[in-house]
Scaffold this motif. Structure first.
Motif, mmCIF file in Angstrom:
data_model
loop_
_atom_site.group_PDB
_atom_site.id
_atom_site.type_symbol
_atom_site.label_atom_id
_atom_site.label_comp_id
_atom_site.label_asym_id
_atom_site.label_seq_id
_atom_site.Cartn_x
_atom_site.Cartn_y
_atom_site.Cartn_z
ATOM 1 N N GLY A 86 -146.924 -21.938 -20.034
ATOM 2 C CA GLY A 86 -146.477 -22.996 -19.582
ATOM 3 C C GLY A 86 -146.303 -23.208 -18.030
ATOM 4 O O GLY A 86 -145.494 -24.169 -17.681
ATOM 5 N N ALA A 93 -144.553 -29.782 -19.283
ATOM 6 C CA ALA A 93 -143.170 -28.989 -19.201
ATOM 7 C C ALA A 93 -142.622 -29.159 -17.515
ATOM 8 O O ALA A 93 -141.325 -29.091 -17.406
ATOM 9 C CB ALA A 93 -143.517 -27.465 -18.964
ATOM 10 N N HIS A 127 -141.489 -21.730 -25.894
ATOM 11 C CA HIS A 127 -142.678 -22.383 -24.939
ATOM 12 C C HIS A 127 -141.933 -23.475 -23.921
ATOM 13 O O HIS A 127 -141.421 -24.256 -24.431
ATOM 14 C CB HIS A 127 -143.949 -22.807 -25.880
ATOM 15 N N ASP A 129 -143.307 -26.095 -22.855
ATOM 16 C CA ASP A 129 -143.515 -27.568 -23.469
ATOM 17 C C ASP A 129 -142.667 -27.810 -24.540
ATOM 18 O O ASP A 129 -142.176 -29.163 -24.795
ATOM 19 C CB ASP A 129 -144.915 -27.679 -23.973
#
Length: 286
Positions: A86, A93, A127, A129
Motif C-alpha cells: 500500500g 491509498a 490493505h 487501497d
C-alpha cells in the motif's frame, strides 16, 4: 421496483471474492448492477508480466468477470494501484479523499444509484487501497445522497471458527497466522445482511476463474487458487453467503437481501453537478 446498485472495489478480482454472488443475484432479479474499480491492479502479484501489461490483462479479466455476473457497466476510476504494502508512490491509498469522492459521487448521480457497496472501515484485511475505498465511498454516498450504503465484509467470528481448528490440526498453510485475522473484517454481531447466493455459485466461480493472473505468483497459496480447487458442491456451501453491514440499522437485525428495509424517506434531486467522470473501458449498458 428496479434498482440501480453500484459496487465499488479497489482492484480487479476483489468483486469476485466479496460481492460476486450478490451482483449476480441482483442482475438476475432485473436490477441494474454497475461495477466501479479504483485501480487496474497493475502492481498485484502475477507469475509473469510487467506492471503495464499486468494492468491491461487485469482490465480484460475484470470485463470477463463482469459479463459472467450480468453487470450492465464497468467503470475504472483510473487511480494507480498502491502495491501489496500500500506504499507505492501515487497510489490510490494516498489519493485526496475529497477529490476521489467527488468523482465517484458524480457517477452515482449519473446512474441515479439506489445502493452503493464499499468495504468495512478496516478495509477487510487491512490493505490501504481497501481502507481508502471505505473512506471515499462513505463521502461519495453523502455527496450524492445515495439512500443505502452496504459495507462488504466477512463474519470474523465464523472465519476464526474455521481457521483455528485447521491451524491446530496443521491443515492450514504454515505461513498462515490465524492471530492476524482477529482484527480483520467485523465481528458477527455487527453483520446486518447475510445474503444467500448459493444459487449463483456458478456465476461467482466463473468470475473468479476470469481472474487467472491472480491464481498464480508469489510464494504462498493464492486465495483464488485455493477456492477454485474446491469441488463444486463444497464451493457452493463454503461461498454460499455474502456478508454486509449497513450502519443505519441497529445491531441484531439480520436481513437476507441487500434491498430489504428500504429507507422510509428518499432524497431529493442529486446535489452533485452533472457528471464528468473519466471512464476507461466502459461496457455497453445492458
Amino acid at each position: 421496483m428496479r434498482r440501480t446498485c453500484v459496487f465499488f472495489h479497489a482492484h480487479p478480482d476483489d468483486e469476485a471474492l466479496l460481492t460476486a454472488g450478490t451482483m449476480a443475484r441482483l442482475a438476475a432479479e432485473g436490477h441494474r448492477t454497475v461495477l466501479v474499480v479504483a485501480t487496474a491492479g497493475e502492481r498485484g502479484l502475477a507469475a509473469d508480466g510487467d506492471e503495464r501489461s499486468l494492468g491491461e490483462v487485469r482490465t480484460g479479466e475484470l470485463h470477463a468477470a463482469a459479463r459472467a455476473l450480468g453487470c450492465a457497466r464497468v467503470v475504472f476510476l483510473g487511480y494507480k494501484d498502491s502495491g501489496l504494502d500500500g506504499n507505492a508512490p501515487g497510489g490510490f491509498a494516498s489519493a485526496n479523499v475529497a477529490e476521489a469522492a467527488a468523482r465517484l459521487a458524480e457517477l452515482l448521480c449519473q446512474e441515479h444509484a439506489d445502493l452503493l457497496t464499499i468495504y468495512d472501515p478496516a478495509g477487510g484485511y487491512g490493505h490501504p487501497d481497501h481502507v481508502q475505498v471505505h473512506r471515499v465511498g462513505v463521502e461519495a454516498a453523502r455527496l450524492a445522497e445515495t439512500p443505502v450504503v452496504l459495507e462488504a465484509t466477512v463474519d470474523r467470528d465464523l472465519l476464526l471458527r474455521v481457521l483455528r481448528p485447521l491451524a491446530r490440526l496443521r491443515l492450514a498453510p504454515r505461513t498462515l497466522d490465524v492471530r492476524s485475522f482477529e482484527s480483520t473484517y467485523v465481528p458477527g454481531y455487527q453483520i446486518t445482511h447475510r445474503v444467500k447466493v448459493a444459487a449463483y455459485a456458478e456465476a461467482k466461480r466463473a468470475a473468479m476463474e476470469a481472474h487467472a493472473t491472480q491464481a498464480t505468483g508469489g510464494d504462498s497459496i493464492r486465495t483464488l487458487a485455493a477456492l477454485l480447487k474446491l469441488p463444486r458442491a463444497l464451493f457452493r456451501r463454503a461461498l454460499g453467503t455474502e456478508w454486509y453491514v449497513r450502519r443505519d440499522l441497529s445491531h441484531g437485525i439480520v436481513l437476507g437481501h441487500p434491498l430489504q428495509a428500504w429507507p422510509a424517506t428518499q432524497p431529493g434531486s442529486c446535489p452533485v453537478s452533472e457528471p464528468n467522470v473519466p471512464v476507461c473501458g466502459e461496457m455497453a449498458d445492458g
